[in-house]
Scaffold this motif. Structure first.
Motif, PDB file in Angstrom:
ATOM      1  N   TYR A  62     -46.998   5.137  -9.958  1.00 29.06           N
ATOM      2  CA  TYR A  62     -45.943   5.377 -10.956  1.00 29.06           C
ATOM      3  C   TYR A  62     -45.695   4.439 -11.977  1.00 29.06           C
ATOM      4  CZ  TYR A  62     -41.211   3.691 -12.352  1.00 29.06           C
ATOM      5  OH  TYR A  62     -40.177   3.322 -13.154  1.00 29.06           O
ATOM      6  N   ALA A  66     -45.759   5.753 -15.929  1.00 28.52           N
ATOM      7  CA  ALA A  66     -44.506   5.178 -16.902  1.00 28.52           C
ATOM      8  C   ALA A  66     -45.250   4.847 -18.118  1.00 28.52           C
ATOM      9  CB  ALA A  66     -43.792   4.436 -16.084  1.00 28.52           C
ATOM     10  N   ALA A  70     -44.718   6.043 -21.835  1.00 27.58           N
ATOM     11  CA  ALA A  70     -43.783   5.123 -22.902  1.00 27.58           C
ATOM     12  C   ALA A  70     -44.847   4.805 -23.928  1.00 27.58           C
ATOM     13  CB  ALA A  70     -43.591   3.726 -22.147  1.00 27.58           C
ATOM     14  N   GLN A  74     -42.720   1.732 -26.552  1.00 27.21           N
ATOM     15  CA  GLN A  74     -41.641   1.499 -25.891  1.00 27.21           C
ATOM     16  C   GLN A  74     -42.334   0.582 -24.592  1.00 27.21           C
ATOM     17  OE1 GLN A  74     -39.359   4.620 -24.298  1.00 27.21           O
ATOM     18  NE2 GLN A  74     -37.701   3.498 -23.974  1.00 27.21           N
ATOM     19  N   LEU A  76     -43.410  -1.446 -21.425  1.00 23.42           N
ATOM     20  CA  LEU A  76     -42.738  -1.696 -20.171  1.00 23.42           C
ATOM     21  C   LEU A  76     -42.574  -3.217 -19.791  1.00 23.42           C
ATOM     22  CD1 LEU A  76     -44.879   0.623 -17.870  1.00 23.42           C
ATOM     23  CD2 LEU A  76     -42.835   1.239 -19.169  1.00 23.42           C
ATOM     24  N   ASN A  80     -39.482  -2.724 -14.967  1.00 21.59           N
ATOM     25  CA  ASN A  80     -40.408  -1.707 -14.384  1.00 21.59           C
ATOM     26  C   ASN A  80     -41.360  -2.076 -13.216  1.00 21.59           C
ATOM     27  OD1 ASN A  80     -39.884  -1.217 -17.587  1.00 21.59           O
ATOM     28  ND2 ASN A  80     -39.993   0.560 -16.666  1.00 21.59           N
ATOM     29  N   LEU A  83     -39.269  -2.314 -10.035  1.00 25.41           N
ATOM     30  CA  LEU A  83     -39.094  -0.812  -9.526  1.00 25.41           C
ATOM     31  C   LEU A  83     -40.230  -0.646  -8.863  1.00 25.41           C
ATOM     32  CD1 LEU A  83     -36.838   0.943 -12.137  1.00 25.41           C
ATOM     33  CD2 LEU A  83     -36.291   0.039  -9.947  1.00 25.41           C
ATOM     34  N   LEU A  86     -41.343  -1.862  -5.223  1.00 24.60           N
ATOM     35  CA  LEU A  86     -40.294  -1.578  -4.442  1.00 24.60           C
ATOM     36  C   LEU A  86     -40.991  -0.506  -3.192  1.00 24.60           C
ATOM     37  CD1 LEU A  86     -36.850  -0.510  -5.924  1.00 24.60           C
ATOM     38  CD2 LEU A  86     -37.324  -2.810  -4.527  1.00 24.60           C
ATOM     39  N   PRO A  87     -41.932   0.331  -3.657  1.00 22.21           N
ATOM     40  CA  PRO A  87     -42.872   1.152  -2.370  1.00 22.21           C
ATOM     41  C   PRO A  87     -43.633   0.038  -1.636  1.00 22.21           C
ATOM     42  CG  PRO A  87     -42.771   2.102  -4.568  1.00 22.21           C
ATOM     43  CD  PRO A  87     -42.247   1.207  -4.798  1.00 22.21           C
TER      44      PRO A  87
END
Lengths: 248, 581
Positions: A62, A66, A70, A74, A76, A80, A83, A86-87
């Protein structure tokens, strides 16, 4: 009838009455420590590698997607990465599982050896995941940027705290009536704790930066990790037998 | 169909009944729906979804074109929970090693999967409860506009699509982690839309944070593309359901049918995606830019007590809430001001947002941008005889509404005492610094008028002074003046006339002392020399003396704008001008 192991002293030998707690085997410390090296292989074999690696890879993939979306326009940030981790936290919630506990409690080694070994084995995988994810977000920061990137050590403390919370939740769920679901219950519980730490006004004053300072966040998360580890140890060492015995 | 098994004793044998497939599916579906409806996970999802929706909407004006979409954020959380619950249910036989036992049952795996899919109807009551609960809360708070049924239906479809994805995951991956990771994927896809831009954001299951719906003065065609998004979610639900069945169906004919249905569903998703990527109609954006740049063309105005209230058509119910504090301020004035006051809604919309302008000619976009930049909502300060009310910022209920009332009353009172005057703001184009009415009696009068009109709590007023390191100050001509943050500071509900002023602690303390006197006595003193009190050279001490009050003192040791605690001394930051007209 199987012969009793010489290290197990079951003096009475009488069958357990319904509802009576399982009587743990009495072991000498030296003997069960001697049994640990041969245990390494079965512990590694029973480790839920697929679940752990899936979780770690899912977050990393992921983050990589991302990062490509980005680009350097932009960059990260640590948000990010949080997040994306979390998995891995969700997968870790499936690791400390002790199936057949009534049986393992009667073996020469303590019943918590296998789940504790699984947690120890997962530590390098999680560390590697964190390192890879840090590399990914670093690759999105354009070169020649003068601004200093935020410190990493509070983030690492935070992720360690999250892991400890997930392990504690999983260990406690494993000693409850929902043990068969294990991580499916422990993961949402861990996420709820993480969300609470993030958004609750009073708690976030200690655990979120800002408003808390970098050092305060670091210390607070290590305190959380220590407390959660203590809770996890208490749950893993718990010897109360949950199996319901129906009286006919 | 019934078949009798032969028996040795010639008696009637055991009858094996194969129930019709439809009846089996319906029976199993009913059971699965009941289990879903009783699932603690789904219940937890409803509760967390309600909390998330509340967090999204509780601080904002309850605009239905915004709230309808925000409810989808709560449905997303519910959908995550339903996804996990559905995955656990669909994967249970294989996870528990009971696949062989289930295979001995009359119902096939495909039948049970179909029942799981139909049983997702058990999650619908939760979605409807969420909509009903939020609707009730929004109506109580004074909703503006009407709910968008298509968007609300899209939220329900999101729950069903998430559940269908859970069934598909459970049919293939029985481990519970699959459901948790699936739920996280759903969350991450919708929670990180800031990484994408433009209309692509509408393609994720539910965009949550990257829109400006709350700043719109009314619904805008194609923003969000509700119908197309609902179609996309329906298509995704169908794709997930077909994937779940494809894993379990064995018959070639059924697989062929599923393949055809899958192609249709994918085509529907692609079509819906293409529709969502279409630009917003230029006519709609043109009208929006006109409504923002020239509010008079769209707003309905009403005049009461020399004050003209101009609101966008949907915001009519807001009028009593605005009139009350303003009328109470005006009622206390000894003399009505010569020039009328206009209280007008303004729009603080950012047009250079690719979600608005994607696919439209640059020339048109530049023109709309220029139009909107000149609008009152984007001006550095409102005109001296106008108070701006940014759309979407007026609170609905509670303490914030009380703060907004005070904010509006203070703005009206400042207008009445000729604060801040014209050309009285400093700083640069990037930094706006309001003027400071240093030692001006008219400031205390304005604050007293606002306090008398709205009666805010004394604790909240006192808290504006700050304490310890939170004491604030403004640098005026090299002197640090202790300031006062009035209730509603930073709320953004009111844009005061001329950009407003930076209230001083001395002005507040004198106004507070004035409230200890009978209101008639203060009014009499003010009426006796109203013109004098409006003069910016009349000091706080002169007003205090006229009222027979000892002059309260604001303590020194204040924090300068730069953050350093200083006493009066040389300038160390941007300097604020004095309100002098």
């Amino acid at each position: 009838m199987a012969s009793q192991h010489p290290n197990i002293r079951n003096a009475e030998g009488a069958p357990l009455a319904p509802g009576q707690p399982a009587r743990p085997a009495q072991r000498s410390r030296r003997s069960w420590l001697r049994a640990l090296p041969p245990l390494a292989r079965p512990v590694a074999r029973t480790m839920p590698w697929a679940a752990l690696l899936s979780g770690c890879l899912a977050g990393t993939v992921y983050l990589e997607i991302a990062a490509r979306l980005a680009g350097t326009s932009q960059p990260l940030g640590q948000g990010n990465l949080r997040l994306a981790f979390l998995p891995a936290i969700a997968a870790l919630a499936f690791v400390p599982r002790a199936p057949f506990r009534p049986l393992t409690q009667t073996t020469p080694v303590p019943g918590w050896t296998a789940p504790a070994g699984h947690v120890l084995l997962s530590a390098p995988i999680l560390g590697l995941t964190c390192w890879m994810q840090l590399r990914i977000i670093a690759s999105t920061i354009p070169p020649h940027v003068l601004a200093r990137p935020p410190a990493v050590y509070p983030l690492i403390a935070q992720l360690i705290g999250w892991c400890a919370v997930a392990v504690a939740a999983a260990a406690w769920v494993d000693r409850s009536r929902y043990a068969d679901l294990g991580g499916a219950v422990a993961a949402p519980v861990s996420f709820a704790v993480i969300a609470l730490a993030w958004y609750a006004p009073v708690i976030s004053g200690f655990l979120t930066e800002p408003p808390a300072t970098v050092s305060r966040v670091t210390i607070s998360w290590y305190v959380v990790a220590a407390a959660a580890s203590a809770l996890a140890c208490a749950a893993m060492r718990d010897q109360w037998r949950r199996t319901a015995v129906t009286r006919r | 169909m019934a078949a009798a098994a032969p028996r040795d004793d010639d008696r009637p044998g055991v009858t094996l009944t194969r129930a019709p497939r439809l009846r089996t599916v319906l029976g199993l579906s009913r059971a699965e729906a009941q289990m879903m409806a009783r699932s603690p996970l789904a219940l937890a999802g409803l509760l967390v979804g309600a909390v998330v929706t509340w967090l999204f909407i509780h601080r904002l004006e309850p605009l239905w074109w915004d709230v309808s979409w925000r409810i989808g954020g709560g449905q997303l959380v519910l959908g995550m929970a339903v996804l996990v619950a559905a995955q656990l249910a669909a994967g249970r036989p294989r996870r528990d090693g009971l696949a062989d036992l289930y295979a001995s049952c009359p119902a096939t795996v495909a039948t049970r999967t179909l029942a799981h899919l139909v049983g997702l109807a058990g999650a619908l009551p939760y979605g409807l409860l969420l909509i009903g609960g939020v609707t009730a809360a929004v109506q109580v708070r004074g909703a503006i506009g009407t709910p968008d049924a298509t968007v609300l239906a899209g939220g329900l479809l999101l729950v069903i699509a998430a559940g269908a994805a859970g069934v598909a995951l459970g049919a293939r991956f029985p481990h519970p982690l699959a459901g948790v990771v699936g739920a996280l994927a759903l969350f991450l896809s919708s929670g990180t839309t800031h990484l994408a831009s433009g209309a692509v954001n509408w393609l994720v299951p539910w965009e949550m944070v990257q829109d400006q719906l709350g700043q719109l003065p009314g619904p805008l065609t194609g923003y969000p593309p509700g119908r197309a998004h609902a179609l996309e979610l329906a298509g995704l639900a169908a794709v997930a359901g077909i994937a779940a069945l494809a894993v379990t169906v064995r018959q070639a004919r059924a697989l062929g049918g599923l393949a055809v249905a899958g192609i249709v569903a994918v085509a529907a998703v692609c079509f819906a995606g293409a529709v969502q990527l279409r630009p917003i109609p230029a006519a709609a954006l043109n009208q929006l830019a006109s409504e923002i740049a020239d509010p008079a063309s769209a707003q309905a105005c009403a005049t009461a007590s020399q004050v003209r209230y101009c609101l966008y058509p949907a915001f009519g119910p807001l009028l009593p809430s605005l009139e009350a504090p303003v009328n109470r301020v005006l009622a206390q004035l000894p003399t009505q001001p010569g020039q009328p006051l206009t209280i007008r809604q303004v729009v603080t919309l950012s047009v250079p947002d690719s979600a608005f302008t994607h696919g439209l000619p640059d020339r048109e976009v530049s023109r709309w941008n220029a139009q909107v930049q000149q609008a009152a909502g984007n001006a550095i300060a409102a005109p001296p005889s106008a108070i701006g009310l940014p759309v979407g910022a007026w609170p609905a209920v509670g303490g914030q509404l009380a703060d907004a009332h005070f904010d509006l009353a203070l703005a009206a009172a400042e207008w009445a005492v000729h604060l801040p005057g014209t050309d009285s703001f400093g700083g640069s184009a990037e930094v706006f610094l309001p003027c400071v009415p240093v030692d001006q009696a008219r400031e205390a009068v304005a604050i007293w008028l606002a306090i008398e009109a709205t009666h805010p709590s004394a604790g909240e007023l006192q808290a504006g002074l700050g304490s310890g390191p939170n004491i604030q100050g403004a640098d005026v001509g090299g002197t640090i003046i202790r300031t006062w943050n009035y209730p509603g500071t930073g709320l953004g509900a009111v844009a005061p006339p001329g950009g407003g002023t930076q209230a001083t602690a001395a002005g507040y303390l004198l106004a507070k002392a004035m409230t200890s006197l009978p209101a008639q006595k203060v009014s009499r003193v003010l009426a006796s020399a109203w013109g004098r009190w409006l003069n910016w050279r009349t000091t706080d001490a002169q007003l205090a003396a006229a009222l027979g009050l000892p002059m309260p003192s604001a303590s020194s040791g204040v924090t300068a704008p730069s953050g350093k605690t200083t006493a009066a001394g040389p300038p160390n930051g941007p300097q604020s001008p004095v309100c002098a007209t």
